[in-house]
Design a protein around this motif. Structure first.
Motif, mmCIF file in Angstrom:
data_model
loop_
_atom_site.group_PDB
_atom_site.id
_atom_site.type_symbol
_atom_site.label_atom_id
_atom_site.label_comp_id
_atom_site.label_asym_id
_atom_site.label_seq_id
_atom_site.Cartn_x
_atom_site.Cartn_y
_atom_site.Cartn_z
ATOM 1 N N GLN A 18 0.833 -1.191 0.000
ATOM 2 C CA GLN A 18 0.000 0.000 0.000
ATOM 3 C C GLN A 18 0.876 1.253 0.000
ATOM 4 N N THR A 19 0.342 2.334 -0.553
ATOM 5 C CA THR A 19 1.108 3.564 -0.678
ATOM 6 C C THR A 19 1.519 4.112 0.683
ATOM 7 N N ALA A 20 2.780 4.414 0.832
ATOM 8 C CA ALA A 20 3.287 5.108 2.018
ATOM 9 C C ALA A 20 3.721 6.501 1.569
ATOM 10 N N TYR A 21 3.179 7.519 2.201
ATOM 11 C CA TYR A 21 3.440 8.883 1.777
ATOM 12 C C TYR A 21 4.698 9.437 2.438
ATOM 13 N N ALA A 22 5.264 10.438 1.845
ATOM 14 C CA ALA A 22 6.283 11.268 2.472
ATOM 15 C C ALA A 22 5.812 12.699 2.248
ATOM 16 N N PHE A 23 5.492 13.416 3.318
ATOM 17 C CA PHE A 23 4.831 14.697 3.102
ATOM 18 C C PHE A 23 5.826 15.789 2.737
ATOM 19 N N ASP A 24 5.318 16.761 1.979
ATOM 20 C CA ASP A 24 6.095 17.927 1.538
ATOM 21 C C ASP A 24 5.632 19.157 2.308
ATOM 22 N N TYR A 25 6.599 19.914 2.792
ATOM 23 C CA TYR A 25 6.322 21.206 3.406
ATOM 24 C C TYR A 25 7.045 22.260 2.581
ATOM 25 N N GLN A 26 6.281 23.087 1.880
ATOM 26 C CA GLN A 26 6.891 24.162 1.097
ATOM 27 C C GLN A 26 6.702 25.486 1.815
ATOM 28 N N HIS A 27 7.824 26.125 2.145
ATOM 29 C CA HIS A 27 7.773 27.442 2.767
ATOM 30 C C HIS A 27 7.530 28.478 1.673
ATOM 31 N N ILE A 28 6.445 29.210 1.780
ATOM 32 C CA ILE A 28 6.101 30.222 0.780
ATOM 33 C C ILE A 28 6.678 31.586 1.176
ATOM 34 N N ARG A 29 6.299 32.064 2.351
ATOM 35 C CA ARG A 29 6.777 33.345 2.889
ATOM 36 C C ARG A 29 6.098 33.542 4.238
ATOM 37 N N ASN A 30 6.814 34.157 5.179
ATOM 38 C CA ASN A 30 6.247 34.426 6.491
ATOM 39 C C ASN A 30 5.805 33.113 7.144
ATOM 40 N N ALA A 31 4.520 32.974 7.497
ATOM 41 C CA ALA A 31 4.021 31.703 8.027
ATOM 42 C C ALA A 31 3.257 30.911 6.974
ATOM 43 N N THR A 32 3.247 31.400 5.765
ATOM 44 C CA THR A 32 2.507 30.735 4.695
ATOM 45 C C THR A 32 3.248 29.485 4.235
ATOM 46 N N ALA A 33 2.507 28.380 4.152
ATOM 47 C CA ALA A 33 3.098 27.109 3.728
ATOM 48 C C ALA A 33 2.107 26.357 2.855
ATOM 49 N N LYS A 34 2.658 25.600 1.912
ATOM 50 C CA LYS A 34 1.867 24.702 1.078
ATOM 51 C C LYS A 34 2.305 23.292 1.449
ATOM 52 N N ILE A 35 1.395 22.535 2.014
ATOM 53 C CA ILE A 35 1.739 21.244 2.603
ATOM 54 C C ILE A 35 0.936 20.149 1.916
ATOM 55 N N THR A 36 1.644 19.195 1.330
ATOM 56 C CA THR A 36 0.978 18.019 0.774
ATOM 57 C C THR A 36 1.176 16.885 1.757
ATOM 58 N N TYR A 37 0.069 16.460 2.373
ATOM 59 C CA TYR A 37 0.112 15.555 3.514
ATOM 60 C C TYR A 37 -1.000 14.531 3.367
ATOM 61 N N GLY A 38 -0.632 13.247 3.375
ATOM 62 C CA GLY A 38 -1.642 12.210 3.208
ATOM 63 C C GLY A 38 -2.367 12.300 1.887
ATOM 64 N N GLY A 39 -1.676 12.804 0.870
ATOM 65 C CA GLY A 39 -2.285 12.922 -0.455
ATOM 66 C C GLY A 39 -3.175 14.133 -0.640
#
Length: 282
Positions: A18-39
């Motif tokens: 079964q798929t095992a994820y590895a999450f991405d944390y992208q720092h955009i600016r300040n406290a803004t983040a784009k997070i891909t987590y659990g698909g």
């Protein structure tokens, strides 16, 4: 080679694959983040306006400077592309700005800390606003609200300032195929943070470490350098991400300062100080 048909032909279960994820944390600016987590892709605390759009925060240090102080590496249009939901830890302008309010689709799910913030954001035209509780489910990702204190006791003793500071939540992300992520949010180190570390035992901790300050008050309204060392000591197995620097007028700790502190305390293997647009994988 297609593994699934071979396993089925041999009468073996595909459960082990079964798929095992590895999450991405992208720092955009300040406290803004784009997070891909659990698909699922979340946009946290969107602060999307171009550099210099807004006046500095009145009553804070360096208020003559215009915010944001720096640009993003990507366009706002690119940043909001393909996101599934938004998380707003609180509605201060540097976490939920006018540009984000105007640009984001009004039907996107928006997760907030309480009914008051939900009312504000619904009043801005958003139709799917949800209050985060404990293990609030979204596409299999469990979101849990954690507490915080956005300033010192002396600041909260002033009624007008207490109302302005308001509440700010942290958020814990959990998924059965992901490491646990804790975003502490705009808070000082209080028992709320200790409780989150003890209760959730996060693998990755995001701290807002710009040590933003008000005029005329001792202390800060968010964490600073020393809190990074505290986190490293209290959560010895966790990776730490430091953000909320260099982008707003009242921050007094820069990324350069933080990197020097990390180096001096030999925390380089555990603490990340990402650049705008940088993606961290866990």
């Amino acid at each position: 080679m297609k593994i699934r048909p071979i396993l089925l032909a041999l009468g073996l279960s595909t459960g082990l694959f079964q798929t095992a994820y590895a999450f991405d944390y992208q720092h955009i600016r300040n406290a803004t983040a784009k997070i891909t987590y659990g698909g699922t892709t979340f946009l946290v605390d969107p602060y999307l306006a171009p550099k210099g759009t807004y006046t500095g925060f009145e009553g804070t240090v360096n208020s003559e400077k215009r915010n944001p102080l720096i640009d993003m590496k990507q366009s706002a249009k690119e940043i909001i592309k393909d996101i599934d939901a938004v998380i707003v830890t609180h509605t201060h302008d540097d976490h939920w700005d006018k540009a984000a309010q105007e640009m984001l689709p009004k039907n996107i799910p928006v997760f907030v800390q309480n009914a008051g913030d939900a009312k504000i954001i619904r009043g801005q035209g958003f139709t799917d606003v949800r209050v985060v509780g404990k293990n609030t489910d979204f596409n299999g990702v469990k979101l849990s609200k954690t507490g915080g204190q956005h300033g010192t006791d002396a600041m909260y003793a002033v009624p007008q300032l207490a109302e302005l500071a308001g509440d700010a939540m942290g958020v814990v992300f959990r998924h059965n195929k992901e490491k646990t992520l804790y975003i502490a949010g705009d808070t000082l180190w209080t028992y709320h943070v200790d409780h989150a570390l003890q209760n959730y035992r996060p693998d990755v901790i995001v701290l807002n470490t710009g040590e933003a300050k008000l005029q005329g008050f001792e202390g800060a309204i968010i964490m600073g350098r020393q809190d990074v060392l505290t986190a490293a000591q209290k959560a010895p197995n966790a990776q730490i991400v430091t953000v909320h620097m260099d982008a707003v007028n009242h921050a007094t700790v820069s990324r350069r300062d933080l990197r020097a502190f990390v180096k001096a305390n030999r925390l380089g293997k555990r603490v990340s100080v990402p650049k705008e647009g940088e993606v961290l994988k866990y």
